[in-house]
Enzyme design. Sequence first.
Site, PDB file in Angstrom:
ATOM      1  N   HIS A   1      -0.287   1.872  -3.351  1.00  0.00           N
ATOM      2  CA  HIS A   1      -1.729   1.715  -3.143  1.00  0.00           C
ATOM      3  C   HIS A   1      -2.228   2.572  -1.975  1.00  0.00           C
ATOM      4  CE1 HIS A   1      -5.467   0.086  -4.135  1.00  0.00           C
ATOM      5  NE2 HIS A   1      -5.220  -1.213  -4.105  1.00  0.00           N
TER       6      HIS A   1
ATOM      7  N   ASP B   1      -5.559   4.453  -6.023  1.00  0.00           N
ATOM      8  CA  ASP B   1      -6.519   3.352  -6.046  1.00  0.00           C
ATOM      9  C   ASP B   1      -6.357   2.537  -7.324  1.00  0.00           C
ATOM     10  OD1 ASP B   1      -7.627   4.090  -3.610  1.00  0.00           O
ATOM     11  OD2 ASP B   1      -9.068   5.461  -4.563  1.00  0.00           O
TER      12      ASP B   1
END
Length: 508
Positions: free
Chosen positions: A479, A483
């Site tokens: 992450h 995204d």
Amino acid sequence: MAEIRVPTLGESVTEATIATWFKQVGDTVAVDEMLCELETDKVTVEVPATAAGVLSEIVAKEGETVGVDALLATVDENAEAGAKSAPAEKPSAKDDAPAESGGESAPLDIMVPSLGESVSEATVSTWFKKVGDTVSQDEMLCELETDKVSVEVPSPASGTITEILAEEGATVEAGGKLGVMRPGEGTTSPTQPGSSAEIANSASNEPKQEKDVEDAPSAKKMMAEKGISRDQVQGSGKDGRVMKEDVMKMASAPASSAPAPQPASIPRSPVPAEDAAREERVKMTRLRQTIARRLKEAQNTAAMLTTYNEVDMTATMDLRKEYKDLFEKKHGVKLGFMSFFTKACCHALKEVPDVNAEIDGTDVVYKNFVHMGVAVGTPTGLVVPVVRDADKMSFADIEKKIAELGTRARDGKLSMAEMQGGTFTISNGGVYGSLMSSPILNPPQSGILGMHKIQQRPMVINGEIKIRPMMYLALSYDHRIVDGKGAVTFLVRVKEALEDPRRLLMDL
């Protein structure tokens, strides 16, 4: 006179270690008869005779490192067995050279050799010698372990080990110091016991030397991987040397013939006696230790998150069923699901390049190519060989390459180069019956796709309940760089391509 040279060792592999000579000077050999075995990382290369005759000279001894096309030996095509008047293999000048005069020789450092591209450290796995031992030049001192690669460290000269700086289990860097030796001791006279000249001249006259027998590197690796101790194996090689075949024979023997496991010796919390008697403690193999360390590093370093989806495999299965016979007839390989998933992932990675990138410090490195890692389970643990430039390959090329790498992985013959450089990974837990799981990243990659079992489930299709072959997909991603929108988009594109494979042809 026929020359025996080092064959091609594979892509990016430039040197090998002489593991075992199966023949001696003076032996009669036939064409294609095996002469010796070379070791490179995890690849074993056998060298056959190129001509029939008598082995007249061995240029590279066991334990020596040789480059591609280097001269290993010569075969006299006109000679007869036993016709030689003197051994063609002679001690080198540096072996016969006397120790420095005028006092003790200067101490000599035992250094960590080059560990390979992008490998900066290793663990000291085994010391074959101890302080005070006398060694000859090129005799094996210790073995180092990097990620899935064994590196053997030979003695830089004849002499005596005076200090060991890195004990077993210690982590050392490339170019670091392992120990110190005093060169020249025990080699001042050709007749002094233990001298390299004496060893060379008496090798053919004495059945066994007063020294440790060096087992074949491939045998040592297999013993470590299978948790077999040296005293459990009966060596069939020269002077009782343990060969790879001896370990394989031991591993395949009935469990009842193996020695009982030794009781645990590592202190831990108290265990009731009745439970301790039923326990068995087995040391983790180097491969398993590496897997554990790397997976834990991935959890500790990456901001790992997993997103899920499901795919209706009807269209892909129908297409495969329709063309699998023609495909195999033309290309000589079966049409599986991995080529569909590989092509679908390559297609999705072009649209979402973040999943194909990696973080390097404060930079993001985008890859304009796809080197697809394919996780393969082996008897010794999980390995991830890489299909290079998968985005440029056809379905047939992908199937052939995956089949080849899978076979080499299960045989333990993958080179380090074949397991490096991946940009994205596919893991198929479905072959073991997994219905759902969260795969762990293979660092430094930013994404890994988990495939699962295809299971018939009731689905609502256009307002009607129908039974469809469904598969859960799981994308684990970093992450920090990917995204949520990008991860979901990637997974949806893979789903769309598998539910309508024609999209791959249309680049949609």
